[in-house]
Design an enzyme around this catalytic site. Structure first.
Site, PDB file in Angstrom:
ATOM      1  N   GLU A 154      48.970  39.249  75.601  1.00 15.76           N
ATOM      2  CA  GLU A 154      47.721  38.498  75.508  1.00 15.76           C
ATOM      3  C   GLU A 154      47.852  37.054  75.967  1.00 15.76           C
ATOM      4  OE1 GLU A 154      44.725  39.545  74.796  1.00 15.76           O
ATOM      5  OE2 GLU A 154      45.360  41.615  74.437  1.00 15.76           O
ATOM      6  N   SER A 208      31.040  79.470  25.444  1.00 16.18           N
ATOM      7  CA  SER A 208      32.009  79.657  24.353  1.00 16.18           C
ATOM      8  C   SER A 208      33.061  78.556  24.279  1.00 16.18           C
ATOM      9  CB  SER A 208      32.703  81.018  24.502  1.00 16.18           C
ATOM     10  OG  SER A 208      31.770  82.070  24.336  1.00 16.18           O
TER      11      SER A 208
END
Length: 810
Positions: A112, A484
């Site tokens: 860069e 149950s």
């Protein structure tokens, strides 16, 4: 007065030859043009200076960058610190420049801005080169330095124009004047967008390689450094070839600039990168992460998404993954028993190969993979063989057992929407032996939650089959009938009324007229439709006998039972004081059931679920720390001996009852729990515990409907529970409960000491005293030994009733 040696004004000039006249004319023209040029340059410079002077005051204030604070997402971690969720516009981890690895900095500078530490923000040579390359074009394509990129990324738009370039240069000078080179580089390394919602190189390292930035290699750094120019074009996940080409170029640049040696360059080029998608499995804790997000946003508002908060949870990574897999396997096993509903989509397959490949790619993009449920397009189909293709373009064959789940879809009589034919989009799974099987996305849902009964810490939570498909959290939001699995709370109340495990109850038909019910007549049934006559309470709960549970509730009293179950954290309003409470006709969530069973598991204390243990800012400052959980008496809601006796009954369920598969599968006796199946098999449950972990599993449809005539909690939810427990209890020694004070053992059975043999309720629902009950009592509708004991002074602290969100906020 004329100057010295000046020619006389009266003296005649010498004649000029034509050649001399031409030369003087040219000289004069050059001088004139030079003058005009100089004036033009000065004018141009004056115009530029004026433009800069007018633009400079309009530049944004860059002073805040001296204390750089980018948007940081909310991060959610497991108990071990592994990522399980992230929320915010920008996924970023802020890393100070002093902690940035040198190899990453070198890779970025090499590609860069190799002269970053030499120039003053603008690389004039680069600008001249770019200007020449773009001569005559309306838009500038000039190369930018790192400082210029910071100026553009933080303050400016991405348009390419001379005006924006002027502002960019001015901002660059301003940044270079205000900040040090290190500060500018730190901003760049943390601010730049690198694809997949990743901002900054630290997050990119996690996104692409699943590792901290400090651990990356030269090859990985070069790959990441190639992303700023074009995060999509050079993405190693979506464009591996182009990404590889740019990586090699960056390695060469690193070598040219002296950042690495020739040997290091060659090694980096030869290194095979292992991308995150190929090696790292997610925590699969999306539902838990979403719960955290809601809690944090409720506390901190919208800034929760930008403050960089880090939330540590109680979720254990291995437990969570085990729970996720257990739920998926349980649902897919159920799905294998369902009829085939047909392909998800049908497409036309063009004869042209390129057009066909494009059609297949588009179809599979519309139907993405669902973890191990992979999408594929059928190329050939017959009753004995199906050839399909996936995104990789390689055809594969499914045959034999792999076709069993879809036999109806391969029949000549199959309807047009059911039949598997070329162009059908189907789901396939690959077995361990690499064979393929056709399946389908399930319609049924499930929920699973596991907690530490001593602390309430949620170890694993799966709110549904797939978070992307359905974000409804069935653990906390699904109010369903427990069936149950609710009976143990009624039995717990009965123990306080003198009922013992050896109390004999008549498993015989019951009928209630309209006058007795105040509505419609009611004739309850057992699940299997059979009645076995008198049996012990222990055996009745193990076999989940409905008639016995109803008769026990009659002894307790419906209003007393309603008050009793509230001790376990249940909302009494959702459990009306009717006899149907004995069959679990109220409404609960899986989280509530796990919390309620946790009272049995920890010896009688109500401990609310806990998910968040710590909140810090991005610098590690602690903003919230969950207090340590102590099983103090102000949390006690039932006596220790009640918890012990109830656990003893639940242990029988996993030994010889409807959940006997638990002990037989896990090969250990220290398991306690209860199955539950509601009317018409709409909801299937199993809730159970070990002294160290309590867990609830539920299966059902979002829109309640029958799961199947043979589907039960023991067949659907229990396998999910046992699969998880096989992991959770691995290497955990057998740990059964020690009897607390106040209980006695006689004849191989446990009793409250005041309700020992011959002292408690001997029979319920018997026409005559059961043989051998001399001195005992048969309880009638209002039988037993008086009212239930009063609750503790503080049976449930107010915060224990709140949701996790409210609990955290307060």
């Amino acid at each position: 007065m004329p100057p010295k040696n000046a020619p006389s004004q009266t003296k005649k000039s010498a004649p000029v030859s034509p050649q001399g006249s031409l030369a003087r004319t040219i000289v004069r023209l050059v001088v004139a043009l030079a003058g005009l040029a100089a004036a033009g340059v000065v004018s141009l410079l004056l115009i530029i200076a004026l433009a800069l002077a007018m633009a400079y005051p309009n530049l944004p204030d860059v002073g805040h960058l001296a204390d750089y604070r980018p948007k940081l997402p909310l991060r959610v971690l497991t108990a071990e610190g592994n990522p399980m969720g992230e929320f915010g516009e920008e996924r970023r981890q802020l890393v100070p420049i002093r902690e940035m690895p040198r190899v990453m900095i070198d890779a970025v500078l090499a590609i860069e801005d190799a002269r970053f530490f030499e120039h003053s923000g603008v690389d004039y040579r680069g600008m001249v080169r770019a200007a020449l390359a773009n001569l005559g074009q309306a838009k500038s394509q000039g190369a930018s330095t790192i400082t210029m990129q910071v100026a553009r990324n933080v303050y400016l738009s991405a348009e390419k124009s001379y005006t924006r370039k002027i502002y960019e240069v001015l901002l660059t000078f301003k940044l270079e004047h205000l900040l040090t080179k290190e500060q500018i580089l730190e901003i760049y390394m943390n601010q730049i967008f690198l694809g997949h919602r990743a901002y900054g190189f630290a997050m990119a390292a996690q996104t692409y390689f699943g590792k901290p930035l400090k651990d990356i290699s030269i090859a990985e750094a070069a790959m990441l450094a190639g992303l700023p120019k074009a995060p999509s074009a050079f993405n190693p996940l979506s464009n591996p070839k182009r990404a590889r080409s740019r990586q090699l170029h960056i390695i060469d640049r690193m070598l040219e600039n002296g950042f690495i040696t020739s040997a290091e360059a060659e090694a980096a080029k030869a290194e095979k990168l292992r991308l995150r998608s190929q090696t790292v499995e997610r925590s699969r804790a999306e539902f838990a992460a979403e719960m955290v997000r809601q809690a944090i946003v409720a506390q901190y508002g919208e800034e929760a998404y930008t403050r960089g908060l880090v939330v540590t949870t109680t979720i254990r990574s291995d437990d969570q993954l085990s729970a996720y897999r257990s739920v998926r396997q349980g649902i897919m096993d159920f799905e294998a028993r369902q009829f085939y509903r047909g392909p998800e989509l049908f497409i036309d397959l063009p004869a042209d190969e390129a057009a066909r490949d494009e059609a297949i790619e588009n179809a599979l993009s519309e139907r993405p993979d669902n973890d191990d449920l992979l999408s594929a397009v059928v190329l050939e189909a017959s009753p004995t063989r199906v050839v399909a293709v996936r995104q990789d373009g390689e055809p594969f064959t499914i045959s034999g057992e792999g076709l069993r789940p879809v036999r109806s879809g391969l029949s000549e009589r199959a309807g047009p929407n059911i039949r598997i034919r070329p162009g059908a989009v189907i789901r396939v799974m690959q077995a361990r032996d690499k064979s393929w099987r056709i399946t389908q996305l399930p319609e049924v849902e499930a929920a699973f939650v596991a907690m530490d009964p001593q602390t309430g810490d949620i170890r694993a939570l799966v709110g549904g089959f797939d978070f992307q498909k359905n974000k409804f959290n069935h653990v906390t939001q699904a109010w369903r009938q427990p069936g149950s699995s609710f009976k143990p709370f009624v039995y717990s109340a009965a123990l306080e009324k003198g009922v013992t495990p050896m109390t004999v109850v008549n498993d015989a038909p019951l009928f209630y007229s309209a006058e007795e019910t105040g509505g419609k007549p009611w004739e309850p049934k057992n699940y299997d439709g059979e009645f076995e006559g008198p049996m012990s309470v222990r055996r009745a709960l193990a076999k989940s006998k409905n008639m016995v549970s109803i008769r026990i509730l009659q002894v307790v009293g419906t209003e007393s039972a309603q008050a009793w179950v509230s001790r376990f954290g249940f909302d009494p309003r959702r459990h009306p004081p009717y006899l149907t409470m004995a069959l679990g006709a109220g409404s609960v969530t899986p989280m509530q059931m796990a919390t309620g069973y946790g009272v049995f598991a920890n010896g009688g204390y109500l401990v609310p679920p806990r998910l968040i243990t710590r909140v810090t800012d991005h610098q590690g400052k602690v903003l919230y720390e969950a207090p340590a959980v102590e099983l103090s008496e102000d949390r006690r809601v039932i006596d220790a001996r009640n918890a012990f006796m109830s656990s003893s009954l639940l242990q029988e369920v996993t030994r010889s009852g409807t959940a006997a598969r638990a002990q037989s599968t896990l090969k250990r006796p220290d398991l306690y729990g209860k199955t539950g199946t509601t009317n018409d098999a709409v909801d299937a449950w199993f809730v159970g515990f070990h002294p160290t972990v309590v867990a609830a599993a539920w299966v059902g449809y979002d829109t309640p409907r029958n799961l199947g005539s043979r589907e039960t909690g023991g067949g659907l939810s229990l396998p999910i529970w046992t699969s998880y427990m096989s992991h959770a209890l691995k290497d955990v020694p057998v740990q059964e409960y020690e009897p607390p004070p106040g209980v006695v053992r006689a004849g191989g059975e446990w009793y409250y000491e005041e309700y020992g043999p011959g002292m408690g309720v001997q029979g319920i629902g018997l026409d005559d005293a059961w043989p051998g009950t001399a001195g005992g009592q048969e309880a009638g509708i209002n039988g037993g030994y008086g009212d239930l004991p009063p609750p503790p002074a503080q049976p449930m602290r107010q915060e224990d009733r709140r949701s996790i969100i409210d609990l955290f906020r307060n």
